[in-house]
Design an enzyme around this catalytic site. Structure first.
Site, mmCIF file in Angstrom:
data_model
loop_
_atom_site.group_PDB
_atom_site.id
_atom_site.type_symbol
_atom_site.label_atom_id
_atom_site.label_comp_id
_atom_site.label_asym_id
_atom_site.label_seq_id
_atom_site.Cartn_x
_atom_site.Cartn_y
_atom_site.Cartn_z
ATOM 1 C CE LYS A 13 -3.877 -2.096 2.523
ATOM 2 N NZ LYS A 13 -4.670 -2.024 3.767
ATOM 3 N N GLY A 57 9.807 -7.810 6.784
ATOM 4 C CA GLY A 57 10.037 -9.255 6.802
ATOM 5 C C GLY A 57 10.557 -9.871 5.524
#
Length: 420
Positions: free
Chosen positions: A201, A367
């Site tokens: 996003k 991550g």
């Protein structure tokens, strides 16, 4: 960092409450990546060697304020015991009888671990009652150490609230290292400075882009968030995911980059998959879908309808490599494609490889991007290569925290600590 650390205080004989980040991935009760536990060891070992009575605390997963054996910290206590070479006793609760009894009988150089702090619904609400109960475990002359950078952006009872009810609140070594490494790329980066931003996003990265526009020479955009920028520039993107409500923001950021003479680098080709209408975007759905490559600059609706861009293409990878070639400082946050699916992990892995072979100072958060570089480091070490070649790369343990730090925000978990 202008905050006190455990080096600046006397911990001998004191009870020390340490907020760690043991939110590690697990499968069937077995830890699959112990990086966050490894990162916490220097602080814990220092406390043990200096005669402190250490009470460790962490969350694991999202148990939503309820006791759930699936999210128990038992595997973490076992792993810590092995790594430290001494038993780390696990309390059966957080501030109940088990935790109190263990804390009361704790001797110098001993370590205990509370059960998952998010088993208590008050934790994420930062309720005063829980903050006081946690502080009571170390007593009136107790010490609070925040060594959980990954949760420093959350004002929870164990990350911020407790700091107001202890005699001293300081940073651990991991927190110190994170702030130094991330701070250095914002405060004194060697130019050219290139930022790489990926992920889903634009809305998650608006503040980061605005802050980085004041500091970088180039911003490379990838991941699903690139679709919103491409759409804002008038490109056809087929059925790719984008944020329609953020098109104006994307246009504004494109203009702001032009005004500040910062090059905004967007994908020029991509790899697509035909996703059935209404289907959930999962690895299985993606891997079984019809796939094709596309030139984004020449895409037309007729040939791309039903297809979604899920990774950058080979031309884009080469273009990104060219833009990173002369960089002296690199900051990367977020994957450049749907990296969970092997067919669409090439972009993220290729950029990780480019960075691993670059001598620029590099800080990586998030991550998937961290995992991609770790994979390359592991493979290189297994092949007998010198691990020192990766000393220019710092892998942050914070995802959301590193993002907010790059945005220039003051993180509650750091703000609550004592200044030097």
């Amino acid at each position: 960092m202008n905050k006190k650390t455990i080096r600046d205080i006397d911990v001998q004989g004191k009870k020390v409450f340490v907020r760690c980040d043991f939110n590690v991935p697990m499968k069937d009760g077995i830890i699959s990546d112990d990086n966050r536990i490894q990162a916490a060891l220097p602080t814990i070992q220092y406390l043990v060697e200096n005669g402190a009575k250490a009470i460790l605390c962490s969350h694991l997963g999202r148990p939503k304020g309820e006791v759930n054996p699936k999210y128990s910290l038992k595997p973490v206590a076992k792993d810590l015991s092995e790594k430290l070479g001494k038993e780390v006793k696990l309390a059966e609760d957080i501030t109940g009888n088990s935790a109190k009894q263990l804390a009361e009988t704790l001797k110098e150089g001993e370590v205990m671990l509370l059960e998952n702090v998010r088993f208590d619904a008050r934790e994420e609400k930062n309720e005063e009652s829980l903050s006081k109960e946690l502080a009571s475990l170390v007593g009136e002359d107790g010490i609070y150490v925040n060594d959980a950078f990954g949760t420093a952006h959350r004002a929870h009872s164990s990350t911020e609230g407790i700091a107001h009810y202890v005699e001293q609140a300081v940073a651990g070594f991991l927190m110190e290292k994170e702030v130094q490494e991330l701070g250095s790329v914002l405060e004194s980066p060697e130019k050219p400075f290139v930022a790489i931003l990926g992920g889903a996003k634009v809305s998650d990265k608006i503040g980061v882009i605005e802050n980085l526009l004041e500091k970088v020479n180039k911003i490379i955009i990838g991941g699903a968030m690139a679709n919103t920028f491409l759409k804002a520039k008038g490109y056809e993107i087929g059925s790719s995911v984008y944020e329609a409500e953020k098109l104006n923001e994307a246009e504004r950021l494109i203009k702001a980059a032009e005004e500040k003479k910062v090059e905004l680098v967007l994908p020029i080709d991509g790899n697509m998959a035909r996703i059935p209408e209404g289907a959930e975007l999962t690895v299985d759905v993606i891997e079984n879908a019809l796939k094709k490559e596309t030139d984004i600059t020449n895409m037309i609706e007729e040939t791309t309808k039903g297809f979604s861009i899920l990774d950058i293409g080979d031309k884009t990878i080469k273009m990104y490599e060219e833009n990173l070639k002369d960089a002296k400082t690199i900051c990367w946050n977020g994957p450049l494609g749907y990296a969970e699916a092997p067919s669409f992990a090439k972009g993220t892995q290729s950029v990780a490889n480019i960075i691993a072979n670059n001598h620029a100072k590099c800080v990586i958060g998030g991550g998937d991007s961290v995992a991609a570089v770790k994979k390359i480091k592991k493979r290189a070490i297994e092949n007998g290569e010198d691990p020192k070649q990766f000393e220019n790369i710092y892998l942050s343990t914070g995802g959301g925290a590193s993002l907010e730090f790059l945005e220039g925000k003051e993180l509650p978990g750091i703000k609550a600590l004592e200044d030097k």
